[in-house]
Design a protein around this motif. Sequence first.
Motif, PDB file in Angstrom:
ATOM      1  N   VAL A 139     -10.901   9.283   9.254  1.00 32.93           N
ATOM      2  CA  VAL A 139     -10.694   8.530   8.020  1.00 32.93           C
ATOM      3  C   VAL A 139     -12.040   8.435   7.305  1.00 32.93           C
ATOM      4  CG1 VAL A 139      -9.965   6.360   6.983  1.00 32.93           C
ATOM      5  CG2 VAL A 139      -8.822   7.189   9.045  1.00 32.93           C
ATOM      6  N   GLY A 181      -6.222  -1.721   1.098  1.00 36.35           N
ATOM      7  CA  GLY A 181      -6.721  -0.353   1.170  1.00 36.35           C
ATOM      8  C   GLY A 181      -6.748   0.225   2.571  1.00 36.35           C
ATOM      9  N   TYR A 182      -6.612  -0.650   3.617  1.00 37.39           N
ATOM     10  CA  TYR A 182      -6.655  -0.104   4.976  1.00 37.39           C
ATOM     11  C   TYR A 182      -5.834  -0.931   5.976  1.00 37.39           C
ATOM     12  CZ  TYR A 182      -8.480   2.103   9.186  1.00 37.39           C
ATOM     13  OH  TYR A 182      -8.596   2.778  10.375  1.00 37.39           O
ATOM     14  N   MET A 203      -2.520   0.272   8.095  1.00 37.82           N
ATOM     15  CA  MET A 203      -2.627   0.402   9.545  1.00 37.82           C
ATOM     16  C   MET A 203      -1.609  -0.496  10.254  1.00 37.82           C
ATOM     17  SD  MET A 203      -4.715   2.796   9.999  1.00 37.82           S
ATOM     18  CE  MET A 203      -4.071   3.449   8.448  1.00 37.82           C
ATOM     19  N   SER A 213       0.844  -1.197   0.000  1.00 39.64           N
ATOM     20  CA  SER A 213       0.000   0.000   0.000  1.00 39.64           C
ATOM     21  C   SER A 213       0.872   1.237   0.000  1.00 39.64           C
ATOM     22  CB  SER A 213      -0.918   0.010   1.224  1.00 39.64           C
ATOM     23  OG  SER A 213      -1.681  -1.181   1.292  1.00 39.64           O
ATOM     24  N   PHE A 215     -14.195   6.634   4.639  1.00 39.77           N
ATOM     25  CA  PHE A 215     -14.256   5.404   3.860  1.00 39.77           C
ATOM     26  C   PHE A 215     -15.256   5.598   2.717  1.00 39.77           C
ATOM     27  CE2 PHE A 215     -13.014   3.922   8.138  1.00 39.77           C
ATOM     28  CZ  PHE A 215     -11.810   3.332   7.808  1.00 39.77           C
ATOM     29  N   ALA A 272      -9.846   6.381   2.608  1.00 42.75           N
ATOM     30  CA  ALA A 272      -9.519   4.998   2.265  1.00 42.75           C
ATOM     31  C   ALA A 272     -10.749   4.338   1.676  1.00 42.75           C
ATOM     32  CB  ALA A 272      -9.021   4.244   3.490  1.00 42.75           C
ATOM     33  N   SER A 273     -10.572   3.118   1.147  1.00 44.46           N
ATOM     34  CA  SER A 273     -11.690   2.424   0.501  1.00 44.46           C
ATOM     35  C   SER A 273     -12.674   1.909   1.537  1.00 44.46           C
ATOM     36  CB  SER A 273     -11.152   1.281  -0.354  1.00 44.46           C
ATOM     37  OG  SER A 273     -10.373   0.392   0.447  1.00 44.46           O
ATOM     38  N   SER A 274     -12.259   1.015   2.419  1.00 47.96           N
ATOM     39  CA  SER A 274     -13.161   0.458   3.428  1.00 47.96           C
ATOM     40  C   SER A 274     -12.348  -0.002   4.620  1.00 47.96           C
ATOM     41  CB  SER A 274     -13.959  -0.720   2.854  1.00 47.96           C
ATOM     42  OG  SER A 274     -13.088  -1.774   2.467  1.00 47.96           O
ATOM     43  N   ALA A 275     -12.995  -0.095   5.785  1.00 44.00           N
ATOM     44  CA  ALA A 275     -12.290  -0.446   7.017  1.00 44.00           C
ATOM     45  C   ALA A 275     -11.790  -1.879   6.999  1.00 44.00           C
ATOM     46  CB  ALA A 275     -13.203  -0.233   8.225  1.00 44.00           C
ATOM     47  N   ILE A 329      -5.116   6.852   1.214  1.00 43.92           N
ATOM     48  CA  ILE A 329      -4.536   5.531   1.449  1.00 43.92           C
ATOM     49  C   ILE A 329      -4.905   4.652   0.252  1.00 43.92           C
ATOM     50  CG2 ILE A 329      -4.468   3.551   2.987  1.00 43.92           C
ATOM     51  CD1 ILE A 329      -5.315   5.404   5.251  1.00 43.92           C
TER      52      ILE A 329
END
Length: 613
Positions: free
Chosen positions: A174, A152-153, A157, A121, A176, A144-147, A199
């Motif tokens: 953030v 993407g996350y 993280m 990433s 999403f 970001a796209s999704s949690a 992200i």
Amino acid sequence: MPAQDGIVLNLVSRLDDFGAYATSVQLPRPINFGIVAYTRPSPNEAVVNATIHSLRRSFGEENVRVREYTMTELAQAIRDEEVDIFLSSAGFYWRLMQSGAVAVASLASKAYPDPNHGEGSAFVVRSDSTIQSFVDMKGKKAAASSAGGFTGYLIPMGEVVRRGYPFEKFFSSVAFVGPDDRLKAGFDLMREGKVDVAILRQCWLEHYLQKHPQERGSYRVIEPRDRTPAQVKNGVCQRSTELYPSWVLASAPAAPPEITKAVVYAAFSMAPTGDGHYWTVGTDYRAVDELYRSLRLGPYEWMRNWTFSRIWDEYGNLIIAFFVFLLAWIAHSVRVTRLVAIRTKELRDALEREKELKAQANETHERIERLQKSGIVGQLSSMIAHELRQPMSAALLFSKSARKILSREEPNTRLLTEVLGNIESQIERANSIIDNVRSYAKGIRKSRQKVDLKVIIDQSIAAFRSTGRYPKVDIFVETDPGVIFEANPLEWELVTHNLVKNACEACQNTERPTVRVGLEHLAIDKVRLTVSDNGETLSEADFERLTQPLMSVKEEGLGLGLQIVRGIAESHGARLHFVRNRTRGLTAVIDINLRGSKKQKADKQQTENDRTA
């Protein structure tokens, strides 16, 4: 293809004809093929359609049912046995592996030939952003796209946690925006200045700039990993994180073995896609496991709840160590208590006496502090507080020695007589100090007499050595004889004692502590007394403090000793000053004017006569 795939390719090459196998295979039912919704565009996107095409070509279009799911929907469909084979990220597969899912193939490419290290990433900011490093992103806004997105996350993280920050609080917020091609909305927010960081999965930025060449140079990746020219040529993209396993083709727990076998044959017989993607064997998912553990998600979500089992798992060794220490401490306390209980009466009496002396010393110290703060500390109280303790301490030491001699079966009477004589000598010295101080209190100066200063110095040093203090310090004495002048012998014994004691304290921690006492004639009527040590050289500030009343260079000192020395010297027409040695240490110097002491006495006597008249 890479060498590590040789075994699989060998196996496929031994098949007489895969087309004949695909035609003859009897599927128990159509293949239910599930795909996790992923962020578009993706460098792996071409392999999705190629895999579906290969399956339908091999088994017939009516025998391959394809459906795209969200991660939540796909997990539920697998539990409901509605999916046989699914294509997902390694992170999503790892979570389902705990429920029985099995990886049958992993994705590799020309750019990333190792399927165990194919996904990463990037943290992307605008080129004009003030964010220059990883730590600069702390507290900023991100998109970001999704949690639950792996690249993407979760991978980003994981990098946050690896740097030592709690990932939930690293960014102030953030946004999403969702999977598929909706990540562009988050990228637009970053470009418009509504968020600070985007992200992205690796290569997303490169694909975006291919479609929007006018924006080249408008963005940059935070702390990009190094790439060789060959890697750049092969299509390796910029990234800010470590690499993790690539996409996975996996079999659901309820999939019939015939279907799984057929899909494996189809996947490994596929030719590489136009951009160089192909299916191979992935072997190492430890990085994914460690990622979920560090984030406390998926199989490790239980670590977010403080249960007894978690506390024991994480801190069991510390708990055991604490109780072992506690038991050892209790045992030690019992042992010490028992030892104290069996002490002899003689030792208890000695301890009680020491407590009394300590209490008296503390009381005297507090009284001196009160007098000092009220501004009425004079030479009278200084001599009491500072000098009376010396003979009393020596007498106490000799009395303890006498007690030890008497405790023997055959006491040495000669040695006991000598010790008792020393006690009497110290008590007489204390009485002399008290008489001298009482004369000050009554306003009467003690009478002076002709004394030999060499004899006084020798007596003072002998008494100092008898106390047994500072045994490591070597004291050398070089004095001229015949220094006769009118003085109070006790006062000059105190002067010598104070200066020698201060010198021993100053050099006791040096490698070879040495104190030198000298007495020499400078002229017929002038002599100089010096006490020198080889201790540490004083700083300018500490040297300046020596000339100030009631000031000491020792942390616990009150400066009373030097005040006494200075007062006695001045009362005899002498002057005290200090000189720093060339190498190290300090020298206390007292210049004595033998005629001056006589003249000063005559002047004081005349003053007394005038007052009486």
